[in-house]
Design a protein around this motif. Structure first.
Motif, PDB file in Angstrom:
ATOM      1  N   GLN A 184      30.633  40.876  43.182  1.00 45.96           N
ATOM      2  CA  GLN A 184      30.517  41.699  41.973  1.00 45.96           C
ATOM      3  C   GLN A 184      31.425  42.930  42.050  1.00 45.96           C
ATOM      4  OE1 GLN A 184      26.118  41.752  42.582  1.00 45.96           O
ATOM      5  NE2 GLN A 184      26.033  41.396  40.379  1.00 45.96           N
ATOM      6  N   ILE A 185      31.457  43.523  43.238  1.00 44.01           N
ATOM      7  CA  ILE A 185      32.318  44.699  43.421  1.00 44.01           C
ATOM      8  C   ILE A 185      33.786  44.291  43.305  1.00 44.01           C
ATOM      9  CG2 ILE A 185      32.968  46.546  45.046  1.00 44.01           C
ATOM     10  CD1 ILE A 185      30.175  47.081  44.777  1.00 44.01           C
ATOM     11  N   LYS A 186      34.096  43.146  43.910  1.00 37.58           N
ATOM     12  CA  LYS A 186      35.482  42.658  43.876  1.00 37.58           C
ATOM     13  C   LYS A 186      35.943  42.452  42.439  1.00 37.58           C
ATOM     14  CE  LYS A 186      36.601  40.155  48.085  1.00 37.58           C
ATOM     15  NZ  LYS A 186      36.509  38.837  48.729  1.00 37.58           N
ATOM     16  N   GLU A 187      35.069  41.842  41.659  1.00 39.02           N
ATOM     17  CA  GLU A 187      35.398  41.548  40.273  1.00 39.02           C
ATOM     18  C   GLU A 187      35.804  42.826  39.535  1.00 39.02           C
ATOM     19  OE1 GLU A 187      32.558  39.511  37.202  1.00 39.02           O
ATOM     20  OE2 GLU A 187      32.805  38.299  39.017  1.00 39.02           O
ATOM     21  N   ILE A 188      35.056  43.884  39.793  1.00 37.68           N
ATOM     22  CA  ILE A 188      35.310  45.158  39.129  1.00 37.68           C
ATOM     23  C   ILE A 188      36.625  45.771  39.609  1.00 37.68           C
ATOM     24  CG2 ILE A 188      34.477  47.527  38.896  1.00 37.68           C
ATOM     25  CD1 ILE A 188      31.588  46.101  39.297  1.00 37.68           C
ATOM     26  N   PHE A 189      36.834  45.714  40.926  1.00 39.18           N
ATOM     27  CA  PHE A 189      37.994  46.418  41.462  1.00 39.18           C
ATOM     28  C   PHE A 189      39.277  45.597  41.441  1.00 39.18           C
ATOM     29  CE2 PHE A 189      34.549  49.057  42.886  1.00 39.18           C
ATOM     30  CZ  PHE A 189      35.041  50.300  42.547  1.00 39.18           C
ATOM     31  N   ASN A 190      39.131  44.301  41.278  1.00 42.05           N
ATOM     32  CA  ASN A 190      40.336  43.483  41.180  1.00 42.05           C
ATOM     33  C   ASN A 190      41.163  43.859  39.965  1.00 42.05           C
ATOM     34  OD1 ASN A 190      40.105  42.110  43.513  1.00 42.05           O
ATOM     35  ND2 ASN A 190      39.221  40.251  42.631  1.00 42.05           N
ATOM     36  N   GLN A 191      40.480  44.354  38.932  1.00 42.69           N
ATOM     37  CA  GLN A 191      41.215  44.784  37.736  1.00 42.69           C
ATOM     38  C   GLN A 191      42.186  45.918  38.094  1.00 42.69           C
ATOM     39  OE1 GLN A 191      38.025  45.997  35.169  1.00 42.69           O
ATOM     40  NE2 GLN A 191      36.954  44.060  35.468  1.00 42.69           N
ATOM     41  N   ILE A 192      41.754  46.745  39.026  1.00 40.14           N
ATOM     42  CA  ILE A 192      42.643  47.832  39.458  1.00 40.14           C
ATOM     43  C   ILE A 192      43.676  47.291  40.437  1.00 40.14           C
ATOM     44  CG2 ILE A 192      42.773  50.066  40.615  1.00 40.14           C
ATOM     45  CD1 ILE A 192      39.950  50.604  39.768  1.00 40.14           C
ATOM     46  N   ALA A 193      43.217  46.426  41.338  1.00 44.17           N
ATOM     47  CA  ALA A 193      44.104  45.901  42.379  1.00 44.17           C
ATOM     48  C   ALA A 193      45.350  45.251  41.774  1.00 44.17           C
ATOM     49  CB  ALA A 193      43.353  44.901  43.253  1.00 44.17           C
ATOM     50  N   GLU A 194      45.178  44.634  40.610  1.00 43.63           N
ATOM     51  CA  GLU A 194      46.322  44.006  39.953  1.00 43.63           C
ATOM     52  C   GLU A 194      47.419  45.011  39.658  1.00 43.63           C
ATOM     53  OE1 GLU A 194      44.873  42.049  36.460  1.00 43.63           O
ATOM     54  OE2 GLU A 194      43.697  40.636  37.655  1.00 43.63           O
ATOM     55  N   ARG A 195      47.008  46.245  39.483  1.00 40.33           N
ATOM     56  CA  ARG A 195      47.997  47.275  39.144  1.00 40.33           C
ATOM     57  C   ARG A 195      48.504  48.028  40.367  1.00 40.33           C
ATOM     58  NH1 ARG A 195      44.690  50.313  34.719  1.00 40.33           N
ATOM     59  NH2 ARG A 195      46.371  51.818  34.955  1.00 40.33           N
ATOM     60  N   LEU A 196      48.090  47.572  41.550  1.00 41.84           N
ATOM     61  CA  LEU A 196      48.491  48.266  42.770  1.00 41.84           C
ATOM     62  C   LEU A 196      49.896  47.887  43.228  1.00 41.84           C
ATOM     63  CD1 LEU A 196      45.253  48.238  44.935  1.00 41.84           C
ATOM     64  CD2 LEU A 196      46.430  50.213  44.012  1.00 41.84           C
ATOM     65  N   GLY A 197      50.469  46.875  42.579  1.00 42.37           N
ATOM     66  CA  GLY A 197      51.812  46.470  42.942  1.00 42.37           C
ATOM     67  C   GLY A 197      51.815  45.737  44.267  1.00 42.37           C
ATOM     68  N   ALA A 198      52.866  45.932  45.029  1.00 43.38           N
ATOM     69  CA  ALA A 198      53.054  45.142  46.243  1.00 43.38           C
ATOM     70  C   ALA A 198      52.257  45.684  47.432  1.00 43.38           C
ATOM     71  CB  ALA A 198      54.532  45.115  46.587  1.00 43.38           C
ATOM     72  N   ARG A 199      51.580  46.801  47.261  1.00 42.42           N
ATOM     73  CA  ARG A 199      50.919  47.392  48.428  1.00 42.42           C
ATOM     74  C   ARG A 199      49.704  46.574  48.868  1.00 42.42           C
ATOM     75  NH1 ARG A 199      47.979  52.818  46.322  1.00 42.42           N
ATOM     76  NH2 ARG A 199      49.895  53.169  45.224  1.00 42.42           N
ATOM     77  N   ASP A 200      49.333  46.779  50.113  1.00 44.29           N
ATOM     78  CA  ASP A 200      48.170  46.091  50.659  1.00 44.29           C
ATOM     79  C   ASP A 200      46.893  46.674  50.084  1.00 44.29           C
ATOM     80  OD1 ASP A 200      48.829  44.068  52.514  1.00 44.29           O
ATOM     81  OD2 ASP A 200      49.617  45.596  53.875  1.00 44.29           O
ATOM     82  N   SER A 201      45.979  45.804  49.651  1.00 41.55           N
ATOM     83  CA  SER A 201      44.664  46.313  49.259  1.00 41.55           C
ATOM     84  C   SER A 201      43.619  45.244  49.544  1.00 41.55           C
ATOM     85  CB  SER A 201      44.632  46.691  47.783  1.00 41.55           C
ATOM     86  OG  SER A 201      44.578  45.541  46.977  1.00 41.55           O
ATOM     87  N   ARG A 202      42.386  45.702  49.722  1.00 42.61           N
ATOM     88  CA  ARG A 202      41.333  44.782  50.113  1.00 42.61           C
ATOM     89  C   ARG A 202      39.987  45.394  49.764  1.00 42.61           C
ATOM     90  NH1 ARG A 202      40.962  41.039  54.712  1.00 42.61           N
ATOM     91  NH2 ARG A 202      39.217  39.722  54.089  1.00 42.61           N
ATOM     92  N   VAL A 203      38.993  44.544  49.496  1.00 43.29           N
ATOM     93  CA  VAL A 203      37.622  45.026  49.351  1.00 43.29           C
ATOM     94  C   VAL A 203      36.811  44.421  50.493  1.00 43.29           C
ATOM     95  CG1 VAL A 203      35.621  45.249  47.829  1.00 43.29           C
ATOM     96  CG2 VAL A 203      37.889  44.937  46.836  1.00 43.29           C
TER      97      VAL A 203
END
Ligand SMILES: Nc1nc2c(ncn2[C@@H]2O[C@H](COP(=O)(O)OP(=O)(O)O)[C@@H](O)[C@H]2O)c(=O)[nH]1
Ligand SMILES: [Mg+2]
Length: 200
Positions: free
Chosen positions: A145-164
């Motif tokens: 559920q948290i991933k679903e919410i934050f993936n919307q932001i992660a898409e805009r993070l560009g090429a940088r590394d991100s993870r939940v």
């Protein structure tokens, strides 16, 4: 001779230092996380939860891992870049954003706070780790559920590394994995944000 020896000493004692900021809304568990990191990596007992007061100013934790030093900086409730904290963002090698999974009512506020920080040029390309904290609570939002919410932001993070990642700062579950992830990512991002070289 002295110069040679002191040069050699400096060379042998030099190590890489990285700075990682811990941010998130108040009550998310940032200070508890910092104390947990210290207790896991330094082998010292962290502050018991009842002794963790709301953070005023800055909490710092320093650990050595894989021959490098990592400095964690818990910036309190501050997620505003246009502030005295700007220097900490400008010099950081990674960002940890702690989310209180047991407080669904503030998820939107969380999202906005995170967005505000990571979209700023000051931290362009810096790895971002979102921690779904308080997973020990039965009412906590699940990782998906948290991933679903934050993936919307992660898409805009560009090429940088991100993870939940899911953690319980209180019980310590997932904390080592989170630090391992961070250590790998700051090293991988060296060309973009070189470490500070220290000698000790
Ligand atoms: N159940 C549970 N409570 C936690 C956890 N992490 C922090 N807390 C509690 O949440 C409250 C706020 O923690 P604190 O570290 O002060 O949050 P901060 O404001 O983000 O620094 C305290 O009562 C902590 O004991 C966790 O993983 N599980
Ligand atoms: Mg705090």
């Amino acid at each position: 001779m002295y110069t040679f020896l002191s040069g050699l000493y400096k060379h042998l004692t030099r190590r890489e230092a990285y700075y990682i900021v811990i941010i998130g809304l108040d009550n998310a568990g940032k200070t508890t996380l910092l104390e947990r990191i210290k207790s896991i990596f330094l082998g010292v007992p962290g502050l018991p939860p009842e002794r963790i007061a709301p953070t005023v100013g800055l909490n710092i934790g320093r650990i050595d891992i894989g021959g490098a030093r990592i400095n964690f900086q818990d910036l309190g409730g501050q997620t505003d870049l246009q502030s005295i904290w700007e220097r900490y963002y400008r010099e950081c090698h990674a960002i940890v954003f702690v989310v209180d999974s047991s407080d669904p009512e503030r998820i939107e506020e969380c999202k906005n706070a995170l967005e505000k920080v990571i979209m700023d040029d000051t931290v362009e390309g810096v790895p971002v780790l979102m921690l779904a904290n308080k997973q020990d609570m039965p009412t906590a939002l699940r990782l998906e559920q948290i991933k679903e919410i934050f993936n919307q932001i992660a898409e805009r993070l560009g090429a940088r590394d991100s993870r939940v990642l899911p953690i319980s700062a209180l019980e310590g579950t997932g904390v080592k994995e989170a630090v391992d992830w961070l250590f790998l990512r700051v090293q991988r991002n060296k060309a973009n944000r070189p470490p500070i070289i220290i000698s000790q």
